[in-house]
Structures are given as structure tokens and as C-alpha cells.
Design an enzyme around this catalytic site. Structure first.
Site, PDB file in Angstrom:
ATOM      1  CG  HIS A   1      -1.917  -1.120   1.229  1.00  0.00           C
ATOM      2  ND1 HIS A   1      -2.632  -1.481   2.356  1.00  0.00           N
ATOM      3  CD2 HIS A   1      -2.332  -1.956   0.241  1.00  0.00           C
ATOM      4  CE1 HIS A   1      -3.425  -2.500   2.059  1.00  0.00           C
ATOM      5  NE2 HIS A   1      -3.262  -2.794   0.788  1.00  0.00           N
ATOM      6  CD  GLU A   2       4.101  -0.430  -2.329  1.00  0.00           C
ATOM      7  OE1 GLU A   2       4.707  -1.514  -2.229  1.00  0.00           O
ATOM      8  OE2 GLU A   2       3.031  -0.300  -2.970  1.00  0.00           O
TER       9      GLU A   2
END
Length: 520
Positions: A456-457
Site C-alpha cells: 500500500h505504498e
């Protein structure tokens, strides 16, 4: 899903860089106006692969040619390990390789974003309208929270595993309320447990690209170009007027008559900005890059959700169903908190880091509670290592570097174990495999060894009004004209939960803003 890529013009009204959950939305919404020419660029290839389309095979994309295969620097927070940073390099970006979870974020996330930019259009009330508009909900009708007829097909998992209702009952047994949906009411308060919602239709993944762009393939005003690596932006003075790309080994320059939109993700968006002279001037000068705009926040504030596993061996093996993850909970590590600061997804397979897989000898048949820190305080940064596009980026993720994150991680593991060992789940348990009853430093060390990323960058080109902000509330890059960002990098902080659905909202907001700006 190739689009009209055989004919590449020299100029388009809008050039959208990246076909992920933000870029696909912007391209579709702009292309709805037949008088507007749109080019959608994607560095990866086609999405017509069983690993993409068949939900149970999604993990096979990680580490494949459909993954950028980034790797974070080794860091002490994860016992010196260098964690893989998976990001989609294929039509659909992350929405083509992820676990297909549709999670909207918490009300407090969106209201925080609105306060950061001073614009109620980012508030939860406004975003709820967008979610209703984009959804094609196939579940229990709910006019307050759900929409039908939108481009994104969303439904609860079909024929879920028998493990799922027992897991929800296990959550109830430890005081976590259960809800009909992980979105809507559940994400307006303290959290809860629910069956997961998915972008799976008739057993096939419905990526954001397939949902938004595929129906427009073949329209003369939309061009989709695969295997097109965006290397730099081009400028006329302080106006972004196009991009430089590498396509099948050849360098092309393509002009944008109206706007360039970066939707390359939280690693490549700051990389292209910095290679183009937009970033911290000291960093740029280090590599001899002429400074167009000093924005020290480019590449800073990097965030991700880190995950860690508790594993049980099945008493009798069950085959995983759908995406192999069908139940979730969001909850608080401290009863005094108003909103959840941790979450977990149940995986219907045994899962752990390579280190702990070997150490604990994971069984062939088992299931996992995969926990996460929902609002990490640790911050990382994306840095250049050279001035050429082929030079890799340096990812200083700094996972679990803030002591508060470890406190939440410990609380999350303890809660996962409490649920997993509860009476409703005993029929599915032969034994607890890991971590067992570890305490103190031993438990912390287990977590550091087991931590991986949820992929979930986000947050490396944040919107806001302070000196470290990169874009304003209209997603325009400060100090540069005709340049917008529409991906998860603009978030001031990561959403509570999975990031695909919030990136669709970002794309919708970007398209609204651009249509108003250019009177489309």
C-alpha cells in the site's frame, strides 16, 4: 486490451502516465468527451493473463514481470531485512495484481485530507457521493452507502469458506462488533469485523483498467500505449508540455496540449518528478539535475502498511476460495482511541515471511490472521541514485522505525491470536503454528522478522499547504503549470485499509478538476 497503440501521434490534449487505479479513471473520464484526445501510457504489458484474471492466482504476480520488483533498503526496524516493494507493472497497475479488496478508508481519513488542503471536496461526505457514483454494488441494497450502475463491480465473496462466519463469530466473542459491510457504517466509528468486498465478477478480476478503460478501447480519441516507460517531463518555461518515453528501445517525445497527469505510483511519480528537475534542490544538484522547482517534499513522507502473521494448522484442510482472503477486522489497540489503528485480513492459506516460514516450518494446510498497523507513524523516503532513468531509486522505507508502531503491532498480534484461538474457530484448528505465547522482546523480534509490506505504498508527493506539500487540493504540482498528480502518492497519510478504492476516488477528483479547469 491493447488499444489503438499502433498509431502514435506527436501530440494529445492530455497525456496520462500510468494505467493504475488513478490513471485509468482519469483517462476514461476525460475520453468521455469525444472532442478531447487522450494518451494513456503504461510501462508494463497486457493484462490478459490467468494470473491477473483468476482471483486465486493473484500471488503469482508478485515477483513476476508484472511487478516492478522494487526492494527497500535494509533497516533495523525489520532486523536488517530488505523487504520487497511490490507495485503493478501491467495494464491496471496494482489493481491487476492485488488481492482485489474494495476498502474505502475511514471517515476520519477523508476528513483529515479535507482539513489538510482546506477543501470540503475531499471530505468524507463528498467522497461518499463519489463512491456511490462509481460503484456497481451487487449485495444487499443500501441507498445511503451503495451505488449501482457505476463502472466498478463490487460484491461480497460468493460461496465463502466455512472459516469466514466462524472468524466473525470469533471477533464477536472478544468484543469486536460485526457489520454487514467493511465499508459504510463500520468505517465511521471504532471499527468492526466483516466479510471482505471484492472486485470479482463471475469468477474473474475486474481491475480498474478493465472497468474504466476497456469499454472505451477502440474509440478514436483514446490511445493506450503499453511498454511505454515515462522517463522525463518536458517543459516550455514553467509549463509541462509533454513527456519523454522509451518505447521498444526508441525514445519519443510526445506533447500535451492541455495537461500531463502523473499516475505512476508512490515510487515512480517522485522519481520522474526529480529526474525532471522538481524536488529538493540539494538532492537534484547532487546528480547535476537542473532545478526547475524546489519542492523538498518530493519523495518524502513515504508510507505503507506493514503486515505480520499468526498461523494455525487446519484440523481438516479446506480449499481457499475467491481471492483466498474473505474476512477482515479493523480495531483499536487502545480503548481510548476513537478510530481503528490496526486491522487484519484472514488468509485461507499459511503465510509468513521467508525467515519465519523456515523457522516455524509452516504446514501444507493452514490459515492465517495477517495483521497490520493501520496508521503508521514511521516515515520513509524515495531518493535518486543517479540522473538517468535507468538508475534505480533508493527506497528508505524505515518500517517499524517509530516505537509507537511496534506497540500497535504487538497489540494487533495479541488480538489476532485471541480471535484465532477463540472457541468459534476451534473446529478449524489442529494447532497454533506461530507465534505462540511469545512476550516482550521475543514477540517484538518475531514481528520484526515476520514483517512484510501490504503493498500500500503511498504519500510520497502529498497534497497540503505546508512546505513539504507537493500538490495543492486541486492536485496541481506547486510552482509548475499544467502538471497534475493522480495516484496514492498525493495522500497526506495512508488510508485505513487497502488503497485501491481510495485511488479510484483520487482519479475521479482529478478528472472533475481537469474538466472544470479546461471547461470540458
Amino acid at each position: 486490451m491493447t488499444g489503438s497503440e499502433a498509431v502514435l501521434a506527436r501530440s494529445y490534449d492530455f497525456v496520462i502516465c500510468g494505467s493504475g487505479s488513478g490513471g485509468s479513471v482519469v483517462a476514461r473520464r476525460l475520453a468521455e468527451n469525444a472532442d478531447v484526445s487522450v494518451l494513456l501510457l503504461e510501462a508494463g504489458g497486457d493484462d490478459d493473463r490467468p494470473e491477473v484474471l483468476e482471483p486465486g492466482k493473484w500471488t503469482l504476480n508478485i515477483g513476476s514481470e508484472r511487478d516492478w520488483n522494487f526492494r527497500a533498503d535494509p533497516s533495523s526496524g525489520v532486523n536488517g531485512r530488505a523487504l520487497p516493494i511490490g507495485m503493478g507493472k501491467v495494464l491496471g497497475g496494482g489493481s491487476s495484481i492485488n488481492a482485489m479488496t474494495w476498502a474505502r478508508g475511514h471517515q476520519s481519513d477523508w476528513d483529515f485530507y479535507a482539513s489538510e488542503v482546506g477543501d470540503p471536496a475531499w471530505s468524507y461526505a463528498s467522497v461518499l457521493d463519489i463512491y456511490r457514483r462509481v460503484e456497481d454494488w451487487h449485495g444487499v441494497p443500501d441507498a445511503k452507502y451503495r451505488g449501482t450502475g457505476g463502472p466498478m463491480f463490487v460484491e461480497p465473496p460468493q460461496n465463502p469458506s466455512p472459516l469466514v462466519p466462524s472468524t466473525l463469530e470469533g471477533a464477536r466473542s472478544v468484543g469486536i462488533p460485526t457489520f454487514e459491510s467493511p465499508n459504510g457504517r463500520m468505517m465511521e466509528g471504532a471499527g468492526g469485523a466483516s466479510i471482505i468486498e471484492m472486485i470479482i465478477r463471475n469468477g474473474k478480476r475486474q481491475s480498474v483498467f478493465r472497468s474504466y478503460v476497456a469499454p472505451y478501447i477502440g474509440r478514436p480519441n483514446l490511445t493506450v500505449l503499453k511498454h511505454a516507460l515515462v522517463t522525463r517531463l518536458t517543459f516550455a518555461g514553467r509549463r509541462a508540455n509533454g513527456v519523454e518515453i522509451v518505447h521498444h528501445g526508441d525514445i519519443h517525445r510526445i506533447s500535451a496540449g492541455c495537461e500531463v497527469v502523473l499516475s505512476l505510483g508512490a515510487v515512480n511519480t517522485p522519481k520522474v518528478l526529480m529526474l525532471s528537475g522538481i524536488g529538493d534542490q540539494a538532492e537534484l544538484k547532487k546528480f547535476g539535475i537542473p532545478v526547475l522547482q524546489h519542492l523538498p517534499g518530493v519523495g518524502q513522507n513515504f508510507q505503507d502498511h506493514v503486515g505480520f502473521s499468526c498461523v494455525w494448522e487446519y484440523r481438516e484442510a479446506l480449499e481457499p476460495r475467491n481471492s483466498m482472503t474473505e474476512a477482515t477486522f479493523y480495531w483499536k489497540s487502545n480503548a481510548e482511541l476513537a478510530v481503528p489503528d490496526m486491522f487484519a485480513c484472514q488468509l485461507e492459506v499459511p503465510f509468513a515471511s521467508a525467515e519465519n516460514t523456515a523457522k516455524f516450518k509452516l504446514p501444507d494446510a493452514g490459515w492465517t490472521m495477517h495483521g497490520a498497523v493501520a496508521q503508521p507513524k514511521s516515515r520513509g523516503r524515495i531518493r535518486l541514485t543517479g540522473s538517468e532513468p535507468r538508475d534505480p531509486v533508493q527506497i528508505e522505507a524505515n518500517f517499524l522505525s517509530h516505537p509507537d508502531d511496534m506497540k500497535v503491532a504487538v497489540a494487533c498480534v495479541e488480538l489476532c491470536r485471541e480471535i484465532g484461538n477463540s472457541a468459534p474457530l476451534r473446529p478449524f484448528v489442529k494447532r497454533e503454528v506461530m507465534p505462540g505465547n511469545l512476550k516482550g522482546r521475543e514477540l517484538e523480534n518475531f514481528i520484526r522478522d515476520d514483517t512484510i509490506t501490504y503493498f500500500h505504498e503511498t504519500c510520497s508527493a502529498k497534497m497540503g499547504r505546508d512546505a513539504m506539500s507537493v500538490v495543492d487540493g486541486s492536485l496541481q504540482v506547486y510552482g509548475v503549470e499544467s502538471l497534475s498528480i493522480a495516484d496514492g502518492s498525493i495522500l497526506p497519510r495512508v488510508t485505513t485499509g487497502n488503497t485501491m478504492a481510495p485511488c479510484v476516488v483520487i482519479g475521479e477528483r482529478a478528472a472533475e478538476i481537469l474538466k472544470a479547469k479546461y471547461k470540458l
